[in-house]
Design a protein around this motif. Structure first.
Motif, mmCIF file in Angstrom:
data_model
loop_
_atom_site.group_PDB
_atom_site.id
_atom_site.type_symbol
_atom_site.label_atom_id
_atom_site.label_comp_id
_atom_site.label_asym_id
_atom_site.label_seq_id
_atom_site.Cartn_x
_atom_site.Cartn_y
_atom_site.Cartn_z
ATOM 1 N N TRP A 131 1.450 5.745 -0.027
ATOM 2 C CA TRP A 131 0.585 7.184 0.114
ATOM 3 C C TRP A 131 1.587 7.758 -0.384
ATOM 4 O O TRP A 131 2.850 7.777 -0.434
ATOM 5 C CB TRP A 131 -0.061 7.352 1.227
ATOM 6 C CG TRP A 131 -0.632 6.660 1.518
ATOM 7 C CD1 TRP A 131 -2.323 6.707 1.563
ATOM 8 C CD2 TRP A 131 -1.363 5.282 2.241
ATOM 9 N NE1 TRP A 131 -2.908 5.980 2.384
ATOM 10 C CE2 TRP A 131 -1.963 4.540 2.571
ATOM 11 C CE3 TRP A 131 -0.122 3.822 2.474
ATOM 12 C CZ2 TRP A 131 -2.520 3.987 2.884
ATOM 13 C CZ3 TRP A 131 0.095 3.552 2.863
ATOM 14 C CH2 TRP A 131 -1.482 2.180 3.108
ATOM 15 N N ASP B 287 1.262 -0.838 0.393
ATOM 16 C CA ASP B 287 -0.017 -0.025 0.109
ATOM 17 C C ASP B 287 1.040 1.460 -0.218
ATOM 18 O O ASP B 287 2.172 1.363 0.950
ATOM 19 C CB ASP B 287 -0.758 0.503 1.227
ATOM 20 C CG ASP B 287 -2.036 -1.040 1.288
ATOM 21 O OD1 ASP B 287 -2.769 -1.193 0.170
ATOM 22 O OD2 ASP B 287 -1.487 -1.076 2.373
ATOM 23 N N LEU C 159 -2.658 10.967 -0.342
ATOM 24 C CA LEU C 159 -3.730 10.438 -1.317
ATOM 25 C C LEU C 159 -3.148 8.499 -1.391
ATOM 26 O O LEU C 159 -1.957 8.520 -1.179
ATOM 27 C CB LEU C 159 -2.295 11.113 -2.845
ATOM 28 C CG LEU C 159 -2.990 12.634 -3.065
ATOM 29 C CD1 LEU C 159 -2.780 13.102 -4.485
ATOM 30 C CD2 LEU C 159 -4.947 12.942 -3.397
ATOM 31 N N ARG C 160 -3.971 8.221 -1.378
ATOM 32 C CA ARG C 160 -3.343 6.807 -1.932
ATOM 33 C C ARG C 160 -3.233 6.980 -3.407
ATOM 34 O O ARG C 160 -4.115 7.099 -4.558
ATOM 35 C CB ARG C 160 -4.809 5.585 -1.630
ATOM 36 C CG ARG C 160 -4.897 4.962 -2.037
ATOM 37 C CD ARG C 160 -4.648 3.897 0.167
ATOM 38 N NE ARG C 160 -4.300 2.283 0.303
ATOM 39 C CZ ARG C 160 -4.296 1.625 0.975
ATOM 40 N NH1 ARG C 160 -4.682 2.276 1.704
ATOM 41 N NH2 ARG C 160 -4.553 0.789 0.753
ATOM 42 N N ILE C 161 -2.324 6.570 -3.459
ATOM 43 C CA ILE C 161 -1.802 5.757 -5.161
ATOM 44 C C ILE C 161 -1.721 4.486 -5.338
ATOM 45 O O ILE C 161 -1.506 3.462 -4.031
ATOM 46 C CB ILE C 161 -0.689 6.460 -5.001
ATOM 47 C CG1 ILE C 161 0.466 6.448 -4.667
ATOM 48 C CG2 ILE C 161 -1.024 8.075 -4.690
ATOM 49 C CD1 ILE C 161 1.725 6.574 -4.811
ATOM 50 N N THR C 162 -1.624 3.698 -6.788
ATOM 51 C CA THR C 162 -1.551 2.674 -7.146
ATOM 52 C C THR C 162 0.132 2.356 -6.677
ATOM 53 O O THR C 162 1.260 3.100 -7.194
ATOM 54 C CB THR C 162 -2.515 1.880 -7.971
ATOM 55 O OG1 THR C 162 -1.780 3.012 -9.019
ATOM 56 C CG2 THR C 162 -3.914 3.363 -8.046
ATOM 57 N N PRO C 163 0.392 0.943 -7.343
ATOM 58 C CA PRO C 163 1.643 0.700 -7.196
ATOM 59 C C PRO C 163 2.261 1.483 -9.153
ATOM 60 O O PRO C 163 3.290 1.626 -8.609
ATOM 61 C CB PRO C 163 1.782 -0.511 -7.080
ATOM 62 C CG PRO C 163 0.034 -1.031 -7.042
ATOM 63 C CD PRO C 163 -0.882 0.134 -7.169
ATOM 64 N N MET C 164 1.050 1.156 -9.789
ATOM 65 C CA MET C 164 1.673 2.443 -10.709
ATOM 66 C C MET C 164 1.879 3.112 -10.761
ATOM 67 O O MET C 164 2.959 3.867 -11.525
ATOM 68 C CB MET C 164 0.988 1.730 -12.115
ATOM 69 C CG MET C 164 0.610 0.552 -12.951
ATOM 70 S SD MET C 164 2.197 -0.230 -13.953
ATOM 71 C CE MET C 164 1.601 -1.717 -13.932
ATOM 72 N N GLN C 165 1.142 4.478 -10.191
ATOM 73 C CA GLN C 165 1.514 5.451 -9.639
ATOM 74 C C GLN C 165 2.643 5.627 -8.905
ATOM 75 O O GLN C 165 3.227 6.733 -9.371
ATOM 76 C CB GLN C 165 0.596 5.906 -9.519
ATOM 77 C CG GLN C 165 -1.089 6.696 -9.551
ATOM 78 C CD GLN C 165 -2.046 6.843 -9.320
ATOM 79 O OE1 GLN C 165 -2.695 6.180 -7.949
ATOM 80 N NE2 GLN C 165 -3.428 7.420 -9.947
ATOM 81 N N LEU D 23 5.878 4.073 -9.795
ATOM 82 C CA LEU D 23 6.748 4.287 -10.601
ATOM 83 C C LEU D 23 6.459 5.703 -11.175
ATOM 84 O O LEU D 23 7.691 5.868 -11.712
ATOM 85 C CB LEU D 23 6.832 2.958 -11.322
ATOM 86 C CG LEU D 23 6.550 1.960 -10.904
ATOM 87 C CD1 LEU D 23 6.238 0.861 -11.922
ATOM 88 C CD2 LEU D 23 7.870 1.628 -9.935
ATOM 89 N N LEU D 24 5.299 6.701 -11.429
ATOM 90 C CA LEU D 24 5.198 7.667 -11.932
ATOM 91 C C LEU D 24 6.423 8.659 -11.502
ATOM 92 O O LEU D 24 7.816 9.168 -12.503
ATOM 93 C CB LEU D 24 4.467 8.785 -11.686
ATOM 94 C CG LEU D 24 3.776 8.182 -12.532
ATOM 95 C CD1 LEU D 24 1.870 9.058 -12.518
ATOM 96 C CD2 LEU D 24 3.329 8.251 -13.934
#
Lengths: 246, 426
Positions: free
Chosen positions: A94, A92, A104-110, A112-113
């Motif tokens: 943030w 998980d 902000l809750r972010i995804t694993p892909m986000q 990597l941004l």
């Protein structure tokens, strides 16, 4: 004292290649200790990115609090990113941007941004996050290496597969190929040790992007110290606060 | 009376600063960062909106939409239990007008309670941002940040007192917002209010509960959740019910008549609900999609906007009658201009759709977003491009309001606006 640990571990583990082959988890733990001496650490990293033609692209600084149980807090220190924070609790994540002060809750892909994923790489634990299999012994970088294939044991790991080469004698990390979820080769890494003749620790990791930009990223460990942070720091809502880091 | 109301707040800030100073006595570090930003803001006025019509009937009545240039510096620092965010800004507009600003976006004391590090306090001017949405946040009940601004800026914090408690998986936050506005008639985010947030982390889901009691808008409750469903997909939703809300109401019985005072007056509206659902999706190629839909029950209903449109058209038709004397034309023009009063709202229409497409490619980030109001097919389209270097960030963007002639967004004073910005960080 902690610098002796890799040597002791390497000495124990290199007592026989057969023994090492039978104990891949111990091999990974030994390899980890060349970068991470303790489960709870504060790691200061400098990230320098160079373009394909060798010109400097950018420089970033991160403070990474790596804690037991797959918990990490990455604080961006460079002027362009000052105040940004990424919290990683297992799978998980943030993100806090200083202008909004809203975690902000972010995804694993986000995750990597941004460049913070590079800081994440600096403290990832091969022994904790991957399961390994021994491929065999191969010549690499003017020595004989032990080649391991690592598969991520957590779905949110930045790299799902890692091909890792360790020195046969000391089990120091030599190089690695990092593969993303789609099994594309994303980065190639090589590891720089402090003293070539009697190395004690990894001082730098060089990552060559293979997906798109072909840029070279140098991740330098400026300092590593044992540090347990208060539990409150690892609460996502605490990201909006500014605790003193000293 | 108002100056006296500052006393407890000032005492609290000083007391908190002393507490924080005591806690961090052995921590001398002060961390600084900042940025200097310059931007050009070209604007294109709407030649067919109601303000354009009012200005045609009575030249000079409507404020001109002037392009401008801005130079601003922001400095942030924290240490010794104090945090500050200072903004210095000077703006020059077409025609020679200018505006200079110096303010603290944030200035507060904070720290842990002695002997109880899980309890934290803050006192002063601070940004406290809540809720899970992007295009809009129903439960952002303290900061009430302006969303979808063309060029992102740090919002100005609110004066507040805050007490928080953090556990391993939970967090409580109690805020007294605008304590100095107690017993003074303030609207919206300036209202003195108590607000409470409860947070709980449950694996891949973040749960939030909210409650607020405003001095004149009274009670509201809300809930929100954000769920990372897959490695690429995040889903979020938010709901709020409020007893009252600040808004606008037209004086009864006005109809299409020309009147001598603004018929639109601030009003305390009745009970309303607000909700938002959305998703964000990002793939391995760093392409991102954000989609949200929301309903704001505190915005004027479609029936009120229908009446508004009818009155606006009637006033425009009256102004087009031949042979009207100048005073009559000025009266009609003034009535038309007053029709712009309820545009001062977070959401014009109750139902809104928002979509944003962006791509992070190395140092470049192009983005395209659309805000759409289904009730009248109004739309706002924004395209932007950003480049991030080591310390320099260059951004450019263009926003255009449009839709059918009856759409509210097509009648706003601006038809289009843009920006070209350079930011240097230190």
């Amino acid at each position: 004292m902690f610098r002796l640990i890799p040597l002791i571990a390497a000495a124990l583990l290199s007592s026989g290649a057969t023994h090492a082959a039978d104990d891949v988890p111990a091999l990974l733990k030994a390899a980890d200790r060349w970068r991470l001496s303790n489960e709870a650490m504060q790691v200061e990293t400098q990230v320098q990115v160079f373009n394909k033609d060798g010109s400097a692209d950018k420089e970033r600084r991160y403070t990474v609090f790596s804690q037991p149980g797959h918990k990490s807090l990455v604080m961006m220190r460079s002027p362009a990113e000052a105040g940004q924070k990424v919290l990683m609790l297992g799978d998980d994540f943030w993100l806090l941007m200083p202008s909004s002060q809203r975690p902000l809750r972010i995804t694993p892909m986000q995750k990597l941004l941004g460049d913070a994923s590079v800081g994440d790489i600096a403290t990832l634990s091969w022994a904790e996050d991957y399961t390994g299999t021994l491929v065999g012994e191969e010549p690499c970088e003017q020595q004989t290496c032990v080649h391991l294939t690592l598969a991520a044991s957590r779905k949110a790991a930045s790299y799902q597969r890692i091909e890792l080469w360790l020195g046969k004698q000391r089990h120091e990390p030599v190089k690695a190929d990092l593969y993303v979820q789609s099994d594309k080769l994303a980065k190639q890494a090589r590891f720089v040790l402090d003293k070539p003749q009697a190395p004690t620790t990894v001082t730098e990791m060089v990552l060559l992007d293979q997906l798109s930009t072909h840029k070279e990223t140098h991740v330098r460990y400026l300092s590593r110290q044992n540090r347990s942070v208060p539990e409150t720091w690892l609460n996502p809502m605490f990201l909006a606060r500014n605790p003193s880091l000293e | 009376m108002r100056s006296l109301s500052w006393l407890p707040v000032a005492a609290a800030v000083l007391g908190c600063a002393a507490l924080a100073q005591a806690e961090e006595a052995a921590r001398p570090a002060v961390e600084w960062s900042g940025e200097v930003r310059s931007h050009l803001d070209p604007r294109s006025a709407n030649g067919s909106g109601l303000l354009a019509e009012a200005d045609r009937l009575s030249p000079g009545l409507a404020p001109a939409q002037r392009s401008g240039a801005t130079l601003e510096a922001g400095v942030r620092g924290h240490g010794h239990g104090l945090s500050a965010d200072l903004l210095l800004r000077t703006q020059r507009f077409e025609g020679g007008a200018h505006d200079d600003t110096a303010r603290f976006n944030e200035l507060y004391a904070s720290g842990g309670l002695p002997g109880a590090p899980s309890w934290q306090f803050s006192a002063g001017k601070k940004i406290v941002a809540w809720d899970v949405g992007y295009g809009w946040r129903p439960n952002d009940v303290v900061e009430q940040e302006e969303r979808r601004t063309l060029l992102s800026t740090t919002p100005e914090g609110r004066p507040l007192l805050q007490l928080e408690q953090f556990g391993a998986e939970t967090a409580w936050s109690l805020v007294w917002a605008n304590p100095t506005h107690l017993n003074t008639p303030r609207r919206g985010a300036d209202e003195s209010a108590l607000a409470l947030r409860y947070y709980r982390r449950d694996g891949a889901v973040d749960w939030h509960g909210f409650a607020r009691f405003g001095e004149h808008t009274h009670a509201s409750i809300g809930a929100a959740a954000a769920w990372v469903a897959t490695e690429s997909l995040e889903l979020h939703g938010s709901w709020r019910f409020t007893q009252h809300a600040d808004g606008w109401a037209m004086a009864p019985g006005i109809g299409n008549a020309v009147v001598t005072a603004n018929p639109w007056q601030p009003a305390r509206l009745g009970a309303a609900s607000q909700w938002l659902v959305g998703l964000s999706w990002t793939n391995a190629d760093q392409l991102s999609v954000l989609a949200e839909a929301w309903h704001d029950g505190t915005a004027l209903p479609d029936s009120a906007w229908d009446a508004w449109n009818t009155r606006t058209r009637a006033l425009a038709a009256a102004g087009a009658l031949p042979g009207l004397p100048a005073p009559a034309l000025a009266g009609i023009a003034g009535n038309l201009a007053w029709q712009a009063t309820p545009w001062d709202a977070v959401n014009l229409r109750r139902d809104n759709l928002f979509m944003r497409l962006s791509w992070q490619h190395d140092a470049w980030q192009p983005a395209l977003d659309l805000l759409y109001t289904p009730a009248d097919a109004g739309r706002v389209v924004t395209a932007s491009l950003a480049w991030q270097g080591d310390r320099l960030r260059i951004e450019a963007g263009w926003r255009r309001y449009g839709g059918p002639s009856g759409a509210l967004l097509a009648q706003l004073p601006l038809r289009a606006l843009g920006y070209l910005s350079g930011t240097w960080t230190f």
